[in-house]
Design a protein around this motif. Structure first.
Motif, PDB file in Angstrom:
ATOM      1  N   THR A  10       0.831  -1.205   0.000  1.00  0.00           N
ATOM      2  CA  THR A  10       0.000   0.000   0.000  1.00  0.00           C
ATOM      3  C   THR A  10       0.862   1.251   0.000  1.00  0.00           C
ATOM      4  N   LEU A  16      -4.191   1.519   6.528  1.00  0.00           N
ATOM      5  CA  LEU A  16      -4.592   0.114   6.542  1.00  0.00           C
ATOM      6  C   LEU A  16      -4.416  -0.504   7.920  1.00  0.00           C
ATOM      7  N   HIS A  49       4.724  -0.966   2.805  1.00  0.00           N
ATOM      8  CA  HIS A  49       4.627   0.213   1.946  1.00  0.00           C
ATOM      9  C   HIS A  49       5.180  -0.125   0.573  1.00  0.00           C
ATOM     10  N   THR A  50       4.721   0.583  -0.442  1.00  0.00           N
ATOM     11  CA  THR A  50       5.220   0.349  -1.798  1.00  0.00           C
ATOM     12  C   THR A  50       6.738   0.518  -1.880  1.00  0.00           C
ATOM     13  N   GLY A  63       1.103  -1.413  -5.213  1.00  0.00           N
ATOM     14  CA  GLY A  63       0.152  -1.177  -4.138  1.00  0.00           C
ATOM     15  C   GLY A  63      -1.244  -0.862  -4.624  1.00  0.00           C
ATOM     16  N   ALA A  64      -2.225  -1.375  -3.917  1.00  0.00           N
ATOM     17  CA  ALA A  64      -3.639  -1.058  -4.100  1.00  0.00           C
ATOM     18  C   ALA A  64      -4.167  -1.342  -5.505  1.00  0.00           C
ATOM     19  N   ASP A 112      -7.899   0.435   0.488  1.00  0.00           N
ATOM     20  CA  ASP A 112      -7.206   0.228  -0.785  1.00  0.00           C
ATOM     21  C   ASP A 112      -8.047  -0.567  -1.779  1.00  0.00           C
TER      22      ASP A 112
END
Length: 134
Positions: A10, A16, A49-50, A63-64, A112
Motif C-alpha cells: 500500500t 490500513l 509500503h510500496t 500497491g492497491a 485500498d
C-alpha cells in the motif's frame, strides 16, 4: 509446508493498519514505519509500503491494484461482527447473507479496495468442512 502469511502492499500503511486493528481486534507489530504485521492464530497478515517492493525486485508488487484475492476471516458470529464493524467500514459489498455452500457471509472493502469476507459456517455440511481447522 505451512502457509505463513499474506502481505498487502500500500501507499498508506498507517491507514490500513488502523482499519485492520479494528477489524481483527489485534494490535499490529511495527518493526519499521514501512511495515506492519498482525500475528493471528492461523496466519500472519502483513502490510508493507510500496517502498518495500524494491527489496523483492522491480516488478514484484504494485500497491492497491489487486482485485483477484479475497481475504477471508472465519468468525464466530457474522451478525455480531456486522454490528461491530458497521461504523468502521466505509465500503460494504454485501451485508450478511447465507451463500450456497453453507456459510453466512459479509463482504466489504478496505481503504485500498481489497475485498474481505467474514464468514461463519452455518449448515451441517459447512460446519463439517471446517471442523478441525484453525
Amino acid at each position: 509446508m505451512n502457509f505463513a502469511s499474506v502481505r498487502m502492499i500500500t501507499d498508506d500503511v498507517d491507514r490500513l493498519v488502523e482499519l485492520y486493528e479494528n477489524v481483527t481486534g489485534v494490535s499490529a507489530e511495527r518493526p519499521a514505519p514501512v511495515f506492519a504485521e498482525f500475528a493471528l492464530p492461523s496466519c500472519t497478515l502483513a502490510i508493507g509500503h510500496t517502498q518495500t517492493t524494491q527489496l523483492f525486485g522491480a516488478d514484484s508488487a504494485l500497491g492497491a491494484h489487486n482485485r483477484t484475492v479475497i481475504l477471508e476471516f472465519r468468525v464466530a458470529d457474522v451478525e455480531a461482527e456486522y454490528v461491530r464493524l458497521k461504523a468502521v467500514v466505509e465500503d460494504w459489498v454485501k451485508e450478511p447473507t447465507t451463500i450456497p455452500w453453507g456459510n453466512r457471509s459479509m463482504l466489504f472493502r478496505d481503504p485500498d479496495g481489497n475485498l474481505l469476507n467474514f464468514f461463519q459456517p452455518v449448515t451441517e455440511d459447512a460446519m463439517k468442512r471446517f471442523s478441525g481447522r484453525s
